[in-house]
Scaffold this motif. Structure first.
Motif, short mmCIF file in Angstrom:
data_model
loop_
_atom_site.label_atom_id
_atom_site.label_comp_id
_atom_site.label_asym_id
_atom_site.label_seq_id
_atom_site.Cartn_x
_atom_site.Cartn_y
_atom_site.Cartn_z
N ILE A 112 0.89 -1.16 0.08
CA ILE A 112 -0.08 -0.01 -0.12
C ILE A 112 1.14 1.21 0.04
O ILE A 112 0.61 2.25 -0.72
N LEU A 113 1.94 1.39 0.82
CA LEU A 113 2.77 2.41 0.92
C LEU A 113 3.42 2.66 -0.58
O LEU A 113 3.55 3.71 -0.99
N PHE A 140 9.13 4.89 7.18
CA PHE A 140 9.44 4.63 5.45
C PHE A 140 8.44 5.37 4.87
O PHE A 140 7.19 5.35 5.52
N ALA A 141 8.75 6.08 3.51
CA ALA A 141 7.81 6.66 2.75
C ALA A 141 7.83 6.29 1.52
O ALA A 141 8.93 5.33 1.10
N PRO A 142 7.02 6.55 0.63
CA PRO A 142 7.08 6.05 -0.60
C PRO A 142 8.25 6.47 -1.49
O PRO A 142 8.69 7.78 -1.06
N ALA A 143 8.81 5.89 -2.30
CA ALA A 143 10.02 6.28 -3.17
C ALA A 143 9.33 7.66 -3.75
O ALA A 143 8.44 7.65 -4.30
N GLY A 144 10.43 8.51 -4.01
CA GLY A 144 10.10 9.70 -4.85
C GLY A 144 9.72 10.97 -3.80
O GLY A 144 9.48 12.10 -4.44
N THR A 145 9.58 10.44 -2.57
CA THR A 145 9.45 11.73 -1.53
C THR A 145 10.50 12.69 -1.40
O THR A 145 11.75 12.12 -1.68
N PRO A 146 10.41 13.91 -1.68
CA PRO A 146 11.56 14.85 -1.73
C PRO A 146 12.48 14.83 -0.67
O PRO A 146 11.93 14.56 0.33
N ALA A 147 13.73 14.92 -0.91
CA ALA A 147 14.75 14.70 0.29
C ALA A 147 14.61 15.80 1.34
O ALA A 147 14.54 15.47 2.53
N ALA A 148 14.07 17.03 0.90
CA ALA A 148 13.79 18.02 2.10
C ALA A 148 12.43 17.69 3.17
O ALA A 148 12.57 17.82 3.99
#
Length: 324
Positions: A80-81, A256-264
């Motif tokens: 889902i994440l 964890f977050a989904p890939a593509g989450t901005p580095a900032a």
């Protein structure tokens, strides 16, 4: 358009995108945050997830909605994440099961390296190596000698196939050359019941549930799997100290977050959770769960997660283990 103008336009666009990412991070959160937990309510992972998210909610003036999605060793929540929007409003709170599953499941609904963005480790702990008191052994080496003299005759319990308690015992068998039979149970409590009854002979178990039985003499502790000794039994050696150099198995929980989450944005979320973990209010409550509060940086946690993936995938494949 000249080449110089094109480069200037590209530079402006890049700066604008970077500025937007920073603004997004500063504005977070702008709506309730969905926190996925791949295990049932009331379990050890869920308990800490709620403690930490409540603290962070107070810090940022937001609200977390816990979404328990148990099943497939936590993989349902991870899937889902992986499909969620990378805007910081869908996050995953996981145990180290997230690093164990890829070596056990031939088909996952996500790529463990490409689809996830590690944020921070919340805390880490270890397992405790216990035996039934009927075994005439009082050290790790005595146990190894005893088991080698009885190949296939000893049973070991786990809280389920593919869990840390299972794979830690598999790694121990690989390192020492012993042969034992695995008896999986549906959770920590039933695995302890049969250990206490003597139907299984050893267990790499959870510290908080095993230590009371060790103190009462109903189980005998031989070592812990962490890199250092535990506060509740400071005289108990680590496996590394007991003749197995480099043998370290940690249990950990992380965000964890989904890939593509901005580095900032990852950095912003990381800072808030790290602040919560080390707060005077929360730190002792995490320690009560037999975990050492961590709050590691994004880079450090990412490197650790990748190392854990590599380690446990090799252990599972070398042992020919499959969960599906």
């Amino acid at each position: 358009m000249t080449l110089r103008v094109k480069f200037a336009a590209f530079g402006v666009a890049a700066c604008f995108a970077a500025a937007c990412a920073v603004c997004q991070a500063q504005a977070w959160p702008v709506k309730p945050i969905r926190l996925l937990v791949g295990f049932p309510p009331g379990g050890p992972t869920d308990v800490v997830a709620r403690l930490v998210s409540d603290k962070v909610a107070g810090q940022v003036g937001g609200r977390f909605v816990i979404d328990n999605r148990p099943g497939a060793a936590g993989n349902i929540a991870v899937e889902i994440l992986a499909k969620a929007s990378p805007d910081g409003h869908t996050l995953l709170y996981s145990s180290n099961a997230i690093a164990l599953s890829p070596g056990l499941y031939s088909k996952l609904g996500y790529d463990p390296l490409k689809d996830l963005a590690p944020i921070t480790e919340i805390g880490s702990g270890c397992l405790i190596f216990v035996v039934h008191p009927s075994l005439p052994v009082k050290s790790v080496q005595e146990f190894i000698d005893y088991a080698k003299a009885r190949p296939g005759q000893l049973n070991y319990a786990s809280s389920g196939a593919g869990t840390s308690t299972h794979l830690a015992a598999v790694l121990f068998s690989q390192r020492t050359g012993i042969q034992a039979q695995h008896i999986p149970y549906k959770g920590t409590a039933p695995s302890l019941i049969d250990m206490l009854a003597g139907r299984t002979q050893f267990l790499m178990g959870a510290v908080n549930t095993a230590v009371p039985h060790v103190r009462e003499g109903r189980l005998r502790a031989l070592a812990v799997t962490g890199s250092k000794r535990i506060q509740s039994l400071p005289e108990l050696r680590t496996l590394d100290e007991s003749g197995l150099p480099g043998f370290v198995v940690t249990t950990w929980q992380g965000l964890f977050a989904p890939a593509g989450t901005p580095a900032a944005l990852l950095a912003r979320v990381n800072s808030e959770f790290a602040k919560a973990v080390h707060s005077p209010e929360l730190k002792p409550r995490i320690e009560q769960q037999d975990m050492e509060p961590t709050g590691s940086g994004v880079g450090a946690f990412t490197a650790m997660y990748h190392a854990e993936l590599k380690k446990w995938t090799k252990v599972a494949r070398d042992a020919g283990l499959k969960a599906d």
